[in-house]
Design a protein around this motif. Structure first.
Motif, short mmCIF file in Angstrom:
data_model
loop_
_atom_site.label_atom_id
_atom_site.label_comp_id
_atom_site.label_asym_id
_atom_site.label_seq_id
_atom_site.Cartn_x
_atom_site.Cartn_y
_atom_site.Cartn_z
N ILE A 144 -20.04 10.48 46.46
CA ILE A 144 -19.37 9.39 44.72
C ILE A 144 -19.99 9.60 43.58
O ILE A 144 -19.13 9.71 42.70
CB ILE A 144 -19.32 7.80 45.46
N VAL A 145 -21.38 10.21 43.49
CA VAL A 145 -21.61 10.01 42.16
C VAL A 145 -21.02 11.68 41.48
O VAL A 145 -21.29 12.12 40.84
CB VAL A 145 -23.52 9.85 42.03
N SER A 146 -20.95 12.31 42.93
CA SER A 146 -20.74 13.90 42.34
C SER A 146 -19.66 13.95 42.51
O SER A 146 -19.32 14.81 41.16
CB SER A 146 -20.70 14.74 43.53
N GLY B 221 -14.24 5.18 41.26
CA GLY B 221 -14.70 3.92 40.47
C GLY B 221 -15.39 2.77 41.05
O GLY B 221 -16.27 2.27 40.99
N SER B 222 -14.18 2.25 41.76
CA SER B 222 -13.92 1.39 42.51
C SER B 222 -14.74 1.40 43.61
O SER B 222 -15.12 0.03 44.47
CB SER B 222 -13.12 0.52 42.62
N LEU B 223 -15.15 2.47 43.81
CA LEU B 223 -16.37 2.55 44.76
C LEU B 223 -17.29 2.28 44.12
O LEU B 223 -18.27 1.30 45.35
CB LEU B 223 -16.30 3.60 45.83
N ALA B 224 -18.10 1.84 43.40
CA ALA B 224 -19.72 1.28 42.25
C ALA B 224 -19.75 0.43 42.89
O ALA B 224 -20.36 0.34 43.41
CB ALA B 224 -18.92 1.86 41.10
N PRO B 225 -18.91 -1.07 42.95
CA PRO B 225 -19.13 -2.31 43.50
C PRO B 225 -19.38 -2.40 44.45
O PRO B 225 -21.44 -2.68 45.33
CB PRO B 225 -18.28 -2.29 42.82
N PHE B 226 -19.30 -1.21 46.09
CA PHE B 226 -19.96 -1.65 46.98
C PHE B 226 -20.93 -1.00 46.96
O PHE B 226 -21.23 -1.53 47.90
CB PHE B 226 -18.57 -0.67 47.43
N ILE B 227 -21.65 0.20 46.74
CA ILE B 227 -21.96 0.76 47.04
C ILE B 227 -23.50 0.02 45.81
O ILE B 227 -24.47 -0.20 45.91
CB ILE B 227 -22.36 2.27 46.07
N TYR C 265 -4.23 2.67 37.67
CA TYR C 265 -5.28 2.76 38.37
C TYR C 265 -6.01 3.72 37.05
O TYR C 265 -7.65 3.22 36.91
CB TYR C 265 -5.55 3.80 39.26
N ALA C 266 -6.14 3.85 36.16
CA ALA C 266 -6.63 4.52 34.78
C ALA C 266 -7.29 3.31 33.88
O ALA C 266 -8.27 2.70 34.19
CB ALA C 266 -6.36 4.99 33.82
N LEU C 267 -6.10 1.94 34.02
CA LEU C 267 -6.97 0.23 33.73
C LEU C 267 -7.93 -0.49 34.39
O LEU C 267 -9.23 -1.02 34.26
CB LEU C 267 -5.61 -0.11 33.72
N CYS C 268 -7.45 -0.01 36.05
CA CYS C 268 -8.54 -0.25 36.54
C CYS C 268 -9.86 -0.04 36.85
O CYS C 268 -10.37 -1.11 36.97
CB CYS C 268 -7.56 -0.10 38.49
N GLY C 269 -9.53 1.18 36.12
CA GLY C 269 -11.12 1.73 36.27
C GLY C 269 -11.92 1.78 35.19
O GLY C 269 -13.04 1.50 35.48
N LEU C 270 -11.03 1.35 34.20
CA LEU C 270 -11.68 0.51 32.83
C LEU C 270 -12.07 -0.80 33.27
O LEU C 270 -13.75 -0.80 32.46
CB LEU C 270 -10.43 0.79 31.75
N SER C 271 -11.53 -1.55 34.06
CA SER C 271 -12.05 -2.96 34.08
C SER C 271 -13.19 -2.64 35.25
O SER C 271 -14.33 -3.23 34.81
CB SER C 271 -11.17 -3.47 34.77
N VAL C 272 -13.09 -1.86 36.09
CA VAL C 272 -14.78 -2.14 36.84
C VAL C 272 -15.75 -1.41 35.95
O VAL C 272 -16.81 -2.11 36.26
CB VAL C 272 -14.67 -1.29 37.96
N CYS C 273 -15.70 -0.47 34.85
CA CYS C 273 -16.70 -0.16 33.93
C CYS C 273 -16.81 -1.53 33.72
O CYS C 273 -18.17 -1.88 32.93
CB CYS C 273 -16.23 1.00 33.26
#
Lengths: 324, 493
Positions: free
Chosen positions: B334-336, B362-368, B414-422
């Protein structure tokens, strides 16, 4: 294309026109055809004119899975089954090459092949499928759909042959960074029964095959040390076959002069030609208490110098060493 | 702040002096204004590009992968450098007050052009031009992408626009009802991509999530939950634990994700429905650490999201990710996906960045982050920079894949979803999960979001802030939960 008459078909009305939200302004042609299609589907008519109609719709909307499924049912139902399927294979080839990133077309082909082989009395040579797949991969060597289909075909018919591998070799020769090709190579290596030998009633990988594969990968790393695909492949093999990762220390040091004595004396930065080598080195150092300090230094270099975008990750790995 | 070394402090000081602006107080004893973070980040990235530490500079074996990669890097660098130059101009000429950019509001080049994006999205509320016929089988998706995007930009959008809410109910309700009424209960085939189309689990996901936004209980009550359950169990579910997308359709991990999310919000999940499913998902993890669509397929951002989010609908994230996958390899993969120059995320090894992976990866980050107990695993600010600076169409609105491409509804969402997770940190409420008796059907509703501190993220201007997203369902927070809670009190029939 032959003109068919559809005027006898009762067309169920399409959408409620009061709904403006995301209403597509279809062409008259499409609306008419879709109306006929709905009518034909509602009475399960499997006919030549139904087949022709599905083609008209697919030509405009290749992702219309409902129409594809109906077409499949027509073909399955037809008499002179094998001839029809073979014609279908020829027809769908063009649709695939025009819509290579479409789920339906590839899946349809898979259904056809299963159908053909399961009922066929003559020996259909499924390897002919590789011609189409190769063609699509030459156009776009990383197309996920082409690879998915290739994997399915190879697995389903156990086609782990040299021809398959030599195609992969040619792709890697033209682009050593093609990760899809590396992934398929891994699949072939692990699944080809010929790569294994029986020992003590256990199936283990043939040592010669393994050595050859490791050599191939090391050569690939030499060609492009910063290519993550080949490093991932190498580590993948080590993990899959339970090899000792410490054996990769020499290779890692080749691309990162981390242990050069002069470096620590003069506090210079090591010269690194691969971030992935430094990462692997850090991992190897972490496995032994005596070298944990070196691992922490390597992670610190990754975080601050060589790979700053992953600073949080390198800090995470480093901190897990501190605590243990 | 101790972990920030002197060198970095000096660098910031240097950057600010370069911009003709020095803060009065010691930089890291105070919270930097957002704009400074953005500049710091970009300068660090641009400095890295030409530094001796950027090993990529040395590569001489040019293949297609590398030339494509360089092309994208160059287009991104051009944008970042222009931004840095224009920002330093602003500082020097004393434009604006304070940090020199707070007054820029939506006009600031690095800011989220909310009103423009709203305009772009609103175009779809009117009839769509004939080119959209290609998406005739994805109508519920178009509605979903647009409405989710609208809600990301403005949480109250549907409250303020009740006529749109009504339109969603009509449009989706019509598609749902048509299949319900034209078939007997036994023949029922799920919700299709349009009126009269065969049921498809991805269309069903988009339809049900769209209906969740409406909060219209009268419409929810009409959803044929029992029939959807039977369809999923009898037609889609495979012996090996996987699902297919539709009758005679393809089998992959997308189908698993859609079936589990739909099953969750409709509260129709059963042990029988998910038998062997976690194991099958496990078989999709590749030697690289990510997941493919099916076993042996290449690790891919979209499928990895579906796989991981699905596992997290079957149990708590820490437990599931340790049990059913190689977590270390997954984290590494994921980080790669994040690249040093662009800051954006790619979907596979040696592929290009694309804003849609801001969500899928990006939205995998919360689980990780929950599973490994580490607050931030990716560089949130760099990803935000990529989305805000490289992916906005500043003329007509909408977000795009990468520079030089056109925006569309899919990438906008999906870009906005990613922004939200950030912009959010997610916690898993283990206590709540325990209280449910560790009932897997409740597990999706134990996530809690909180806004991230300003020091962790750039650009927390009000204009840039988007609604919270739910990491499991991929929809604006609250809606999935309300639907689930509604159906907790309704018998399945």
């Amino acid at each position: 294309m032959e003109a068919y008459n559809y005027t006898d078909i009762q067309c169920p009305p399409p959408e409620s026109s009061e709904i403006e939200l995301c209403r597509i302004l279809y062409s008259e042609d499409y609306l008419t055809n879709m109306g006929y299609m709905r009518g034909i589907m509602s009475k399960n008519e499997y006919s030549e004119r139904a087949l022709a109609l599905t083609e008209k719709i697919i030509n405009v909307c290749a992702a219309h899975y409902t129409v594809w499924e109906y077409r499949y049912n027509i073909i399955k139902d037809g008499s002179n089954h094998n001839k029809i399927i073979k014609d279908e294979l020829i027809w769908s080839e063009n649709i695939i090459l025009e819509n290579p990133k479409n789920y339906q077309v590839w899946h349809y082909r898979q259904l056809l092949i299963i159908e053909l082989v399961s009922k066929s009395s003559d020996d259909y040579n499924v390897e002919k499928e590789f011609e189409l797949i190769d063609k699509s991969l030459i156009e776009d060597s990383k197309n996920y759909h082409s690879w998915t289909y290739r994997t399915w075909l190879t697995k389903h018919f156990k086609l782990y042959n040299d021809k398959n591998l030599s195609f992969i070799n040619s792709l890697l020769k033209s682009d050593i960074r093609n990760n899809s090709a590396w992934n398929f190579r891994f699949f072939l290596l692990v699944n080809n029964p010929e790569n294994y030998i029986e020992q003590d009633r256990k199936s283990i990988i043939n040592g010669l095959v393994l050595q050859k594969e490791l050599k191939f990968t090391e050569n690939a790393i030499e060609l492009a040390p910063q290519n993550q695909s080949s490093w991932n492949y190498l580590i993948g093999i080590y993990e899959k076959f339970n090899l000792d990762i410490n054996n990769l220390k020499g290779l890692s040091l080749k691309y990162s002069n981390f242990e050069d004595d002069k470096i620590s004396e003069l506090e210079m930065q090591p010269i690194i030609s691969s971030v992935h080598a430094l990462e692997l080195l850090a991992r190897i150092y972490s496995s032994s208490k005596t070298t944990v300090d070196k691992a922490i230094r390597a992670y610190d270099l990754l975080a601050t110098k060589y790979d700053p975008i992953r600073v949080n990750y390198w800090k995470y790995l480093s901190s897990s060493l501190n605590t243990t | 702040m101790e972990d920030i070394n002197d060198e970095k402090t000096q660098q910031i000081g240097y950057i600010l002096s370069l911009l003709g602006k020095r803060k009065k107080e010691p930089i890291f004893n105070t919270v930097l204004v957002d704009r400074d973070y953005q500049l710091e980040n970009l300068l660090t990235m641009m400095n890295f590009k030409d530094s001796p530490y950027n090993i990529d500079n040395d590569s001489d074996l040019f293949t297609k992968t590398l030339t494509d990669q360089r092309e994208v890097e160059n287009s991104v660098i051009k944008i970042y450098k222009e931004f840095l130059n224009s920002s330093s101009d602003n500082y020097e000429s004393g434009n604006g007050s304070g940090s020199g950019s707070e007054s820029e509001g939506e006009n600031g080049i690095g800011n989220l052009k909310k009103s423009l994006h709203l305009k772009f999205l609103k175009n779809a509320l009117k009839p769509l031009n004939p080119a959209f016929t290609k998406l005739d089988a994805s109508q519920t998706w178009i509605v979903f992408w647009i409405v989710n995007s609208l809600l990301l930009l403005d949480q109250d959008y549907l409250v303020k626009n009740p006529e749109l809410n009504e339109q969603i109910c009509l449009k989706i309700g019509f598609i749902v009802d048509y299949n319900k009424e034209s078939k007997s209960e036994k023949e029922y085939q799920g919700i299709g991509g349009g009126v009269g189309q065969l049921g498809h689990i991805a269309s069903t996901y988009a339809a049900i999530m769209s209906l969740s936004f409406t909060k219209r209980y009268d419409v929810w009550e009409r959803i044929p939950r029992k029939s959807i359950y039977d369809w999923m169990l009898n037609e889609l579910k495979q012996k090996d634990g996987s699902f297919v997308m539709s009758r005679n359709g393809e089998k992959d991990v997308r189908a698993v994700y859609c079936a589990l999310t739909v099953g969750s919000v409709l509260n129709i999940l059963s042990k029988k429905l998910v038998e062997n499913t976690a194991k099958w998902i496990q078989s999709c993890q590749t030697y690289e650490g990510g997941f493919g669509g099916c076993p042996d397929n290449e690790a891919h951002g979209g499928y990895t999201y579906c796989a991981v989010a699905s596992l997290c609908l079957l149990g708590d994230p820490k437990d599931m990710l340790n049990k059913y996958c190689n977590l270390d390899a997954l984290v590494r993969w994921i980080v790669s996906r994040q690249y040093n120059i662009e800051g954006g995320l790619s979907g596979r090894t040696n592929k290009l960045v694309d804003s849609c992976y801001s969500h899928w990866v990006g939205s995998l980050a919360p689980f990780i982050e929950i599973a490994i107990e580490w607050k931030t695993i990716m560089s949130r600010n760099c990803l935000q920079n990529y989305i805000l600076l490289c992916c906005q169409n500043r003329r007509y609105g909408g977000l795009r894949d990468k520079p030089l491409t056109n925006p569309d509804y899919y990438h906008t969402n999906y870009a906005l979803c990613g922004l939200s997770v950030c912009q959010n940190v997610y916690l898993f409420n283990y206590k709540k999960f325990e209280e449910s008796g560790r009932d897997f059907r409740a597990v999706g509703y134990c996530y809690e979001a909180s806004g991230i501190e300003a020091s962790d993220v750039v650009e927390r201007f009000q204009e840039n802030s988007v609604s919270e997203i739910h990491p499991v369902f991929g929809t604006v927070n609250g809606y999935a939960q309300e639907m689930y809670e509604f159906f907790c009190g309704v018998e399945i029939k």
